[in-house]
Design an enzyme around this catalytic site. Structure first.
Site, PDB file in Angstrom:
ATOM      1  N   GLU A  65       0.837  -1.212   0.000  1.00  0.00           N
ATOM      2  CA  GLU A  65       0.000   0.000   0.000  1.00  0.00           C
ATOM      3  C   GLU A  65       0.871   1.261   0.000  1.00  0.00           C
ATOM      4  O   GLU A  65       0.530   2.258  -0.651  1.00  0.00           O
ATOM      5  CB  GLU A  65      -0.928  -0.013   1.223  1.00  0.00           C
ATOM      6  CG  GLU A  65      -1.928   1.113   1.271  1.00  0.00           C
ATOM      7  CD  GLU A  65      -2.873   1.160   0.069  1.00  0.00           C
ATOM      8  OE1 GLU A  65      -3.413   0.118  -0.293  1.00  0.00           O
ATOM      9  OE2 GLU A  65      -3.038   2.257  -0.504  1.00  0.00           O
ATOM     10  N   GLU A  72       1.054   6.472  -7.052  1.00  0.00           N
ATOM     11  CA  GLU A  72      -0.041   7.423  -7.324  1.00  0.00           C
ATOM     12  C   GLU A  72       0.468   8.858  -7.316  1.00  0.00           C
ATOM     13  O   GLU A  72       0.136   9.662  -8.194  1.00  0.00           O
ATOM     14  CB  GLU A  72      -1.142   7.270  -6.266  1.00  0.00           C
ATOM     15  CG  GLU A  72      -2.113   6.135  -6.543  1.00  0.00           C
ATOM     16  CD  GLU A  72      -3.134   5.954  -5.421  1.00  0.00           C
ATOM     17  OE1 GLU A  72      -3.789   4.909  -5.417  1.00  0.00           O
ATOM     18  OE2 GLU A  72      -3.236   6.855  -4.554  1.00  0.00           O
TER      19      GLU A  72
HETATM   20  N1  LIG Z   1      -4.208  10.517 -14.944  1.00  0.00           N
HETATM   21  C1  LIG Z   1      -4.983   9.441 -15.096  1.00  0.00           C
HETATM   22  N2  LIG Z   1      -5.188   8.931 -16.321  1.00  0.00           N
HETATM   23  C2  LIG Z   1      -5.969   7.842 -16.502  1.00  0.00           C
HETATM   24  N3  LIG Z   1      -6.585   7.169 -15.518  1.00  0.00           N
HETATM   25  C3  LIG Z   1      -6.407   7.615 -14.265  1.00  0.00           C
HETATM   26  C4  LIG Z   1      -5.604   8.762 -13.973  1.00  0.00           C
HETATM   27  N4  LIG Z   1      -5.632   8.975 -12.639  1.00  0.00           N
HETATM   28  C5  LIG Z   1      -6.389   7.998 -12.130  1.00  0.00           C
HETATM   29  N5  LIG Z   1      -6.847   7.177 -13.079  1.00  0.00           N
HETATM   30  C6  LIG Z   1      -7.733   5.997 -12.896  1.00  0.00           C
HETATM   31  O1  LIG Z   1      -8.472   6.169 -11.720  1.00  0.00           O
HETATM   32  C7  LIG Z   1      -8.167   5.129 -10.772  1.00  0.00           C
HETATM   33  C8  LIG Z   1      -8.138   5.728  -9.381  1.00  0.00           C
HETATM   34  O2  LIG Z   1      -7.078   6.662  -9.329  1.00  0.00           O
HETATM   35  P1  LIG Z   1      -6.851   7.600  -8.087  1.00  0.00           P
HETATM   36  O3  LIG Z   1      -5.674   8.453  -8.295  1.00  0.00           O
HETATM   37  O4  LIG Z   1      -8.138   8.274  -7.742  1.00  0.00           O
HETATM   38  O5  LIG Z   1      -6.505   6.554  -7.018  1.00  0.00           O
HETATM   39  P2  LIG Z   1      -7.244   6.394  -5.664  1.00  0.00           P
HETATM   40  O6  LIG Z   1      -8.711   6.197  -5.886  1.00  0.00           O
HETATM   41  O7  LIG Z   1      -6.802   7.531  -4.817  1.00  0.00           O
HETATM   42  O8  LIG Z   1      -6.611   5.046  -5.250  1.00  0.00           O
HETATM   43  P3  LIG Z   1      -6.600   4.492  -3.813  1.00  0.00           P
HETATM   44  O9  LIG Z   1      -8.062   4.220  -3.519  1.00  0.00           O
HETATM   45  O10 LIG Z   1      -5.739   3.265  -3.940  1.00  0.00           O
HETATM   46  O11 LIG Z   1      -5.991   5.561  -2.959  1.00  0.00           O
HETATM   47  C9  LIG Z   1      -6.816   4.564 -11.226  1.00  0.00           C
HETATM   48  O12 LIG Z   1      -6.664   3.223 -10.819  1.00  0.00           O
HETATM   49  C10 LIG Z   1      -6.920   4.711 -12.732  1.00  0.00           C
HETATM   50  O13 LIG Z   1      -7.666   3.645 -13.297  1.00  0.00           O
END
Ligand SMILES: Nc1ncnc2c1ncn2[C@@H]1O[C@H](COP(=O)(O)OP(=O)(O)OP(=O)(O)O)[C@@H](O)[C@H]1O
Length: 126
Positions: A65, A72
């Site tokens: 994680e 990220e």
């Molecule tokens: N710049 C981007 N371009 C394309 N797809 C994206 C991008 N940023 C995020 N994603 C998509 O959205 C999903 C979630 O991304 P995000 O950055 O919101 O992570 P998160 O929800 O904060 O993850 P976690 O829940 O693990 O913290 C990613 O797995 C990806 O599929």
């Protein structure tokens, strides 16, 4: 973070751990699950080897994680607009965490299962 040397490296690493626990919701969930697993381990008095397996599993999930969160951040730093490679990078990192979480659930069944079955049969008078 300013400064040089080993002390600074250690301080940066501790700051990273504090950051991920404070700012990442999923890390908080993993932390709670880890505390529950340790509590159950203490309650059921699992063996030394089982403690070893439990701790390895817990740390693998927490490490995955933490790396996922780092990926990220790095991706967000590179692009805020949609990019298929950004999507793949984040999905892959999230997939790695999911794999470790699946392993943790299997490990919990393997380690705690027999103890809990014993408790149940004892409670049932068997
Ligand atoms: N710049 C981007 N371009 C394309 N797809 C994206 C991008 N940023 C995020 N994603 C998509 O959205 C999903 C979630 O991304 P995000 O950055 O919101 O992570 P998160 O929800 O904060 O993850 P976690 O829940 O693990 O913290 C990613 O797995 C990806 O599929």
């Amino acid at each position: 973070m300013k400064g040089t040397g080993l002390k600074r490296s250690f301080a940066c690493a501790l700051a990273g751990i504090a950051y991920v626990f404070q700012r990442e919701r999923n890390m908080k969930i993993h932390g709670v699950a880890a505390i529950m697993a340790v509590g159950l381990g203490l309650f059921l008095r699992v063996t030394r080897w089982e403690w070893g397996l439990l701790l390895i599993t817990i740390f693998i999930v927490l490490v995955a994680e933490t790396i996922n969160s780092a990926i990220e951040k790095a991706v967000d730093l590179q692009t805020e607009s949609y990019h298929p490679l950004a999507e793949a990078a984040k999905d892959l990192a999230a997939g790695a965490v999911l794999l470790t979480a699946i392993m943790a659930v299997i490990m919990a069944f393997l380690i705690f299962g027999p103890y809990l079955l014993n408790l149940l049969s004892f409670a049932g008078g068997g």
